[in-house]
Design a protein around this motif. Structure first.
Motif, PDB file in Angstrom:
ATOM      1  N   ILE A 116       0.823  -1.200   0.000  1.00 55.41           N
ATOM      2  CA  ILE A 116       0.000   0.000   0.000  1.00 55.41           C
ATOM      3  C   ILE A 116       0.865   1.261   0.000  1.00 55.41           C
ATOM      4  CG2 ILE A 116      -1.846   1.230   1.195  1.00 55.41           C
ATOM      5  CD1 ILE A 116      -2.563  -1.575   0.070  1.00 55.41           C
ATOM      6  N   GLY A 117       0.490   2.221  -0.862  1.00 56.42           N
ATOM      7  CA  GLY A 117       1.226   3.481  -0.914  1.00 56.42           C
ATOM      8  C   GLY A 117       1.002   4.354   0.310  1.00 56.42           C
ATOM      9  N   GLU A 118      -0.233   4.372   0.833  1.00 55.41           N
ATOM     10  CA  GLU A 118      -0.562   5.146   2.032  1.00 55.41           C
ATOM     11  C   GLU A 118      -1.126   4.205   3.101  1.00 55.41           C
ATOM     12  OE1 GLU A 118      -2.339   9.215   1.513  1.00 55.41           O
ATOM     13  OE2 GLU A 118      -2.818   8.393  -0.468  1.00 55.41           O
ATOM     14  N   PRO A 119      -0.279   3.505   3.812  1.00 56.42           N
ATOM     15  CA  PRO A 119      -0.774   2.496   4.759  1.00 56.42           C
ATOM     16  C   PRO A 119      -1.626   3.068   5.878  1.00 56.42           C
ATOM     17  CG  PRO A 119       1.594   2.821   4.993  1.00 56.42           C
ATOM     18  CD  PRO A 119       1.195   3.532   3.744  1.00 56.42           C
ATOM     19  N   GLU A 120      -1.386   4.332   6.272  1.00 55.89           N
ATOM     20  CA  GLU A 120      -2.175   4.905   7.367  1.00 55.89           C
ATOM     21  C   GLU A 120      -3.662   4.934   7.023  1.00 55.89           C
ATOM     22  OE1 GLU A 120       1.990   6.529   7.776  1.00 55.89           O
ATOM     23  OE2 GLU A 120       0.559   6.228   6.137  1.00 55.89           O
ATOM     24  N   ARG A 121      -4.013   5.170   5.750  1.00 53.78           N
ATOM     25  CA  ARG A 121      -5.423   5.164   5.341  1.00 53.78           C
ATOM     26  C   ARG A 121      -6.040   3.789   5.559  1.00 53.78           C
ATOM     27  NH1 ARG A 121      -5.970   5.253   0.133  1.00 53.78           N
ATOM     28  NH2 ARG A 121      -8.154   5.931   0.112  1.00 53.78           N
ATOM     29  N   PHE A 122      -5.297   2.741   5.214  1.00 54.77           N
ATOM     30  CA  PHE A 122      -5.808   1.381   5.376  1.00 54.77           C
ATOM     31  C   PHE A 122      -5.926   1.017   6.850  1.00 54.77           C
ATOM     32  CE2 PHE A 122      -5.525   1.114   0.981  1.00 54.77           C
ATOM     33  CZ  PHE A 122      -5.959  -0.122   0.517  1.00 54.77           C
ATOM     34  N   ILE A 123      -4.954   1.437   7.650  1.00 52.45           N
ATOM     35  CA  ILE A 123      -5.022   1.160   9.088  1.00 52.45           C
ATOM     36  C   ILE A 123      -6.228   1.857   9.701  1.00 52.45           C
ATOM     37  CG2 ILE A 123      -3.843   1.433  11.297  1.00 52.45           C
ATOM     38  CD1 ILE A 123      -1.181   1.333   9.671  1.00 52.45           C
ATOM     39  N   ALA A 124      -6.434   3.131   9.343  1.00 52.93           N
ATOM     40  CA  ALA A 124      -7.570   3.880   9.884  1.00 52.93           C
ATOM     41  C   ALA A 124      -8.888   3.218   9.490  1.00 52.93           C
ATOM     42  CB  ALA A 124      -7.526   5.327   9.386  1.00 52.93           C
ATOM     43  N   ARG A 125      -8.976   2.751   8.255  1.00 51.62           N
ATOM     44  CA  ARG A 125     -10.197   2.089   7.796  1.00 51.62           C
ATOM     45  C   ARG A 125     -10.429   0.790   8.559  1.00 51.62           C
ATOM     46  NH1 ARG A 125     -15.038   3.346   5.597  1.00 51.62           N
ATOM     47  NH2 ARG A 125     -15.831   1.648   4.283  1.00 51.62           N
ATOM     48  N   ALA A 126      -9.371   0.008   8.749  1.00 50.49           N
ATOM     49  CA  ALA A 126      -9.495  -1.254   9.485  1.00 50.49           C
ATOM     50  C   ALA A 126      -9.914  -1.003  10.922  1.00 50.49           C
ATOM     51  CB  ALA A 126      -8.170  -2.009   9.446  1.00 50.49           C
ATOM     52  N   VAL A 127      -9.352   0.025  11.547  1.00 48.11           N
ATOM     53  CA  VAL A 127      -9.683   0.354  12.938  1.00 48.11           C
ATOM     54  C   VAL A 127     -11.145   0.741  13.073  1.00 48.11           C
ATOM     55  CG1 VAL A 127      -9.269   2.083  14.746  1.00 48.11           C
ATOM     56  CG2 VAL A 127      -7.329   0.922  13.639  1.00 48.11           C
ATOM     57  N   SER A 128     -11.715   1.367  12.042  1.00 47.30           N
ATOM     58  CA  SER A 128     -13.115   1.790  12.111  1.00 47.30           C
ATOM     59  C   SER A 128     -14.072   0.604  12.178  1.00 47.30           C
ATOM     60  CB  SER A 128     -13.456   2.661  10.887  1.00 47.30           C
ATOM     61  OG  SER A 128     -13.527   1.875   9.700  1.00 47.30           O
ATOM     62  N   PHE A 129     -13.616  -0.587  11.835  1.00 42.66           N
ATOM     63  CA  PHE A 129     -14.461  -1.784  11.883  1.00 42.66           C
ATOM     64  C   PHE A 129     -14.399  -2.489  13.240  1.00 42.66           C
ATOM     65  CE2 PHE A 129     -13.093  -2.308   7.175  1.00 42.66           C
ATOM     66  CZ  PHE A 129     -14.018  -1.353   6.776  1.00 42.66           C
TER      67      PHE A 129
END
Length: 334
Positions: free
Chosen positions: A123-136
């Motif tokens: 992933i180019g911007e891993p923080e976006r994916f982490i934030a999305r995963a945390v929202s679940f």
């Protein structure tokens, strides 16, 4: 365990590896990682982001957990669903598999644990994916992350991970619970915060410097090994062409033997380097499994890191940079 974004890349073969179809040694390493992931999945409701061939969801389903596995690649979900068909009804009832992108996926529930394994390196911007995963994740739930450890330059890998950068990305979202090195992978679990926190709990500068230097050394060894292998292959092709032309053949075989010895030496040096970095992680692993904010305020913790420059790894790095300076000076005189 594939990244949740559409890219053209080689097929993930975790299922084949897990069942020893790619060799027993590799299968053993993959099983160690998969079983570590399974052990970290706490609670009844689990989401596996980038589930690939469905190995982890099915294993958790066998334990009676409710599991949703998603992957952006349709062929991965097809493989996972075919594997699920072979399971008993009690497992089929527990596991859902969907073709979905994590950035647009909208689950009906919050999960006790979200797994995101071998995803961030793609992933180019891993923080976006982490934030999305945390929202679940439900309050006080858990996020489980694994990434390849060190240089692992597949075509679709966008970054190299050591410990410092991974912690930098994760600590705004939760409290570090577990850090573990699993052969050539790093595994981290966090207990998520109700809201992301400002600032980043980053390891002291000495560790960041050592990790940057370690990557330089690791890449140097890998490049040397690849170069020696190419030379060795060229020599072997020459031997095949020469047949019985004994004089030149003897010379080439002597050169081939020398390259084999150099290659063995490089492998041994590289293995030593890996062991030294592993010892570094092992040394601090227990202390890292706590609140990093407290660690930053702990003077004894900081003093331990300041001593890293005198460690075996630090000495290797110093020798490496001396070698680089000498090589540069030699080239400038030519």
């Amino acid at each position: 365990m594939t990244a949740s974004m559409k890219t053209a890349r080689p097929k993930d073969q975790i299922r084949a590896a897990y069942y020893d179809q790619l060799g027993g040694g590799f299968g053993k390493k993959v099983r160690a990682r998969v079983h570590w992931i399974v052990r970290q999945a706490k609670g009844e409701h689990i989401l596996d982001i980038g589930c690939s061939g469905g190995v982890v969801p099915i294993l958790l389903g066998r334990e009676g957990k409710h599991v949703v596995g998603i992957d952006v690649l349709p062929e991965a979900i097809i493989e996972a669903k075919q594997a699920l068909l072979e399971e008993p009804t009690s497992v089929k009832e527990k596991v859902e598999l969907h073709e979905a992108n994590v950035m647009t996926y909208t689950p009906d529930i919050q999960f006790d644990t979200v797994l995101m394994t071998e995803v961030l390196e793609h992933i180019g911007e891993p923080e976006r994916f982490i934030a999305r995963a945390v929202s679940f994740i439900a309050p006080e739930g858990r996020l489980v992350i694994t990434v390849p450890f060190g240089v692992n330059d597949y075509a679709d890998h966008k970054r190299t991970y050591y410990l410092n950068q991974l912690l930098e990305q994760l600590t705004p979202f939760g409290k570090i619970e577990t850090i573990e090195r699993i052969d050539k992978w790093l595994g981290v679990t966090i207990q998520v915060y109700p809201e992301p926190r400002e600032g980043r709990a980053i390891l002291p500068a000495e560790v960041e410097w050592l990790e940057d230097a370690f990557e330089e050394v690791e890449r140097l060894h890998l490049a040397t090994i690849l170069d020696l292998k190419r030379k060795q292959q060229n020599l072997e092709r020459k031997v095949q062409r020469l047949g019985e032309q004994t004089e030149e053949l003897a010379h080439i075989r002597a050169e081939s033997l020398r390259h084999e010895q150099q290659l063995q030496e490089q492998h041994e040096q590289y293995k030593m380097l890996e062991e030294q970095y592993a010892a570094l992680l092992d040394r601090f692993e227990g202390s890292l499994v706590t609140n990093l904010e407290l660690l930053e305020a702990n003077a004894s913790w900081k003093s331990k890191y300041r001593s890293l420059a005198r460690s075996k790894l630090g000495k290797v790095v110093v020798r490496y940079w001396k070698f680089r300076r000498q090589l540069k000076q030699h080239r400038s005189r030519r």
